[in-house]
Design an enzyme around this catalytic site. Structure first.
Site, short mmCIF file in Angstrom:
data_model
loop_
_atom_site.label_atom_id
_atom_site.label_comp_id
_atom_site.label_asym_id
_atom_site.label_seq_id
_atom_site.Cartn_x
_atom_site.Cartn_y
_atom_site.Cartn_z
N GLU A 129 0.84 -1.20 0.00
CA GLU A 129 0.00 0.00 0.00
C GLU A 129 0.87 1.25 0.00
O GLU A 129 2.03 1.20 0.41
CB GLU A 129 -0.87 0.01 1.28
CG GLU A 129 -2.33 -0.30 1.05
CD GLU A 129 -3.11 0.81 0.32
OE1 GLU A 129 -2.49 1.70 -0.28
OE2 GLU A 129 -4.33 0.75 0.38
N ASP A 130 0.29 2.36 -0.43
CA ASP A 130 1.01 3.63 -0.33
C ASP A 130 0.86 4.22 1.08
O ASP A 130 1.84 4.46 1.76
CB ASP A 130 0.55 4.62 -1.41
CG ASP A 130 -0.97 4.87 -1.41
OD1 ASP A 130 -1.70 4.18 -0.68
OD2 ASP A 130 -1.40 5.77 -2.15
N ASP A 164 -4.38 5.16 6.23
CA ASP A 164 -4.86 6.36 6.92
C ASP A 164 -5.93 5.90 7.92
O ASP A 164 -5.58 5.42 9.00
CB ASP A 164 -5.42 7.30 5.84
CG ASP A 164 -5.70 8.70 6.33
OD1 ASP A 164 -5.16 9.09 7.36
OD2 ASP A 164 -6.47 9.42 5.67
N PHE A 175 -1.01 16.27 4.51
CA PHE A 175 -1.29 15.60 3.23
C PHE A 175 -0.01 15.61 2.41
O PHE A 175 0.62 16.64 2.23
CB PHE A 175 -2.43 16.32 2.49
CG PHE A 175 -2.99 15.49 1.38
CD1 PHE A 175 -4.01 14.59 1.61
CD2 PHE A 175 -2.46 15.59 0.09
CE1 PHE A 175 -4.51 13.80 0.58
CE2 PHE A 175 -2.96 14.80 -0.94
CZ PHE A 175 -3.98 13.91 -0.69
N ARG A 218 2.46 12.70 -8.78
CA ARG A 218 2.93 11.32 -8.61
C ARG A 218 4.36 11.15 -9.12
O ARG A 218 5.07 10.25 -8.73
CB ARG A 218 2.04 10.34 -9.39
CG ARG A 218 0.62 10.20 -8.87
CD ARG A 218 -0.05 9.00 -9.52
NE ARG A 218 -1.50 9.02 -9.43
CZ ARG A 218 -2.20 8.57 -8.38
NH1 ARG A 218 -1.59 8.06 -7.34
NH2 ARG A 218 -3.52 8.62 -8.39
P1 IMP Z 1 -7.93 4.98 4.22
O1 IMP Z 1 -6.85 4.26 4.99
O2 IMP Z 1 -9.06 4.09 3.79
O3 IMP Z 1 -8.45 6.18 4.97
O4 IMP Z 1 -7.36 5.56 2.86
C1 IMP Z 1 -6.03 5.54 2.56
C2 IMP Z 1 -5.86 6.01 1.13
O5 IMP Z 1 -6.15 7.41 1.01
C3 IMP Z 1 -4.40 5.86 0.71
O6 IMP Z 1 -4.15 4.59 0.16
C4 IMP Z 1 -4.23 6.98 -0.28
O7 IMP Z 1 -4.64 6.56 -1.56
C5 IMP Z 1 -5.18 8.07 0.23
N1 IMP Z 1 -4.44 9.04 1.07
C6 IMP Z 1 -4.51 9.18 2.41
N2 IMP Z 1 -3.69 10.16 2.84
C7 IMP Z 1 -3.06 10.64 1.73
C8 IMP Z 1 -2.05 11.67 1.52
O8 IMP Z 1 -1.54 12.32 2.45
N3 IMP Z 1 -1.65 11.83 0.22
C9 IMP Z 1 -2.15 11.13 -0.82
N4 IMP Z 1 -3.09 10.17 -0.67
C10 IMP Z 1 -3.54 9.93 0.60
MG MG Z 2 -4.16 3.89 -1.79
#
Ligand code: IMP
Ligand code: MG
Length: 182
Positions: A105-106, A109, A158, A171
């Site tokens: 994963e990237d 959050d 962010f 990106r």
């Molecule tokens: P969550 O864990 O379901 O809330 O969502 C996580 C996803 O939101 C990540 O995989 C990213 O794609 C996106 N995301 C959350 N924070 C950031 C950020 O700081 N920059 C870019 N994308 C983010």
């Molecule tokens: Mg993602």
């Protein structure tokens, strides 16, 4: 760096993790992964699009034999808040049954996206399922989805670059920067 986005809002992008720091951390993660997966083959799953550069670097740093597949997810909700309802935009092409799966994963959050993906993958009966994320935003977590490998931790803010986007932009930056409105 000051930049202007499509809606003509001026943003400043403040360096957070340099390309060198990212490369060094990827090498450390790869060492840890190699230790844990000795004698096995890894099936790495990239969660598109954000993790495409991270997995490209990770797969080359890891010495354990690795195969790769991709999923693309979309979460319903607002742009900044995930609802936890996940739509699979592009499913895996491989069967993961009996495989040692490592999700790449990237950012984790809230954890809602990952929890939903994890449940979907567990239903397909992999031999093992672990999760690796480049960035862990622990303070934002609303689930207790286990994360096994973490590149960097941060509280809030962010970020963009190294695969991470703001409305599909940035990106292509080689490093990670914090977005601030100016
Ligand atoms: P969550 O864990 O379901 O809330 O969502 C996580 C996803 O939101 C990540 O995989 C990213 O794609 C996106 N995301 C959350 N924070 C950031 C950020 O700081 N920059 C870019 N994308 C983010
Ligand atoms: Mg993602």
């Amino acid at each position: 760096m000051t930049t202007t986005n499509a809606s003509d809002v001026k943003l400043s992008l403040t360096p957070l993790f340099s390309a060198g720091e990212i490369a060094a951390r990827v090498a450390e993660l790869a060492t840890q992964i190699d230790k844990d997966y000795q004698g096995r083959e890894i099936l790495m799953i990239a969660v598109l699009k954000g993790s495409f550069l991270f997995i490209a670097d990770l797969i080359r740093a890891v010495k354990t034999p690795t195969i790769i597949d991709f999923v693309r997810l979309a979460s319903y909700g607002s742009a900044t808040q995930s609802s936890g309802i996940i739509e699979v935009r592009k499913d895996l092409e491989m069967s993961i049954k009996g495989k040692d799966v490592l999700v790449v994963e990237d950012i984790v959050d809230s954890g809602l996206t990952l929890e939903s993906l994890r449940n979907m993958l567990l239903n397909r009966q992999p031999a093992s399922l672990k999760i690796c994320t480049l960035i862990d935003k622990q303070a934002q977590r609303v689930t207790n989805v286990p994360v096994d490998y973490i590149g960097f931790s941060m509280d809030n803010g962010f970020i963009v670059g190294y695969g991470l986007d703001l409305d599909e932009r940035y990106r292509d930056l080689p490093d990670i920067r914090v977005v601030e409105g100016v």
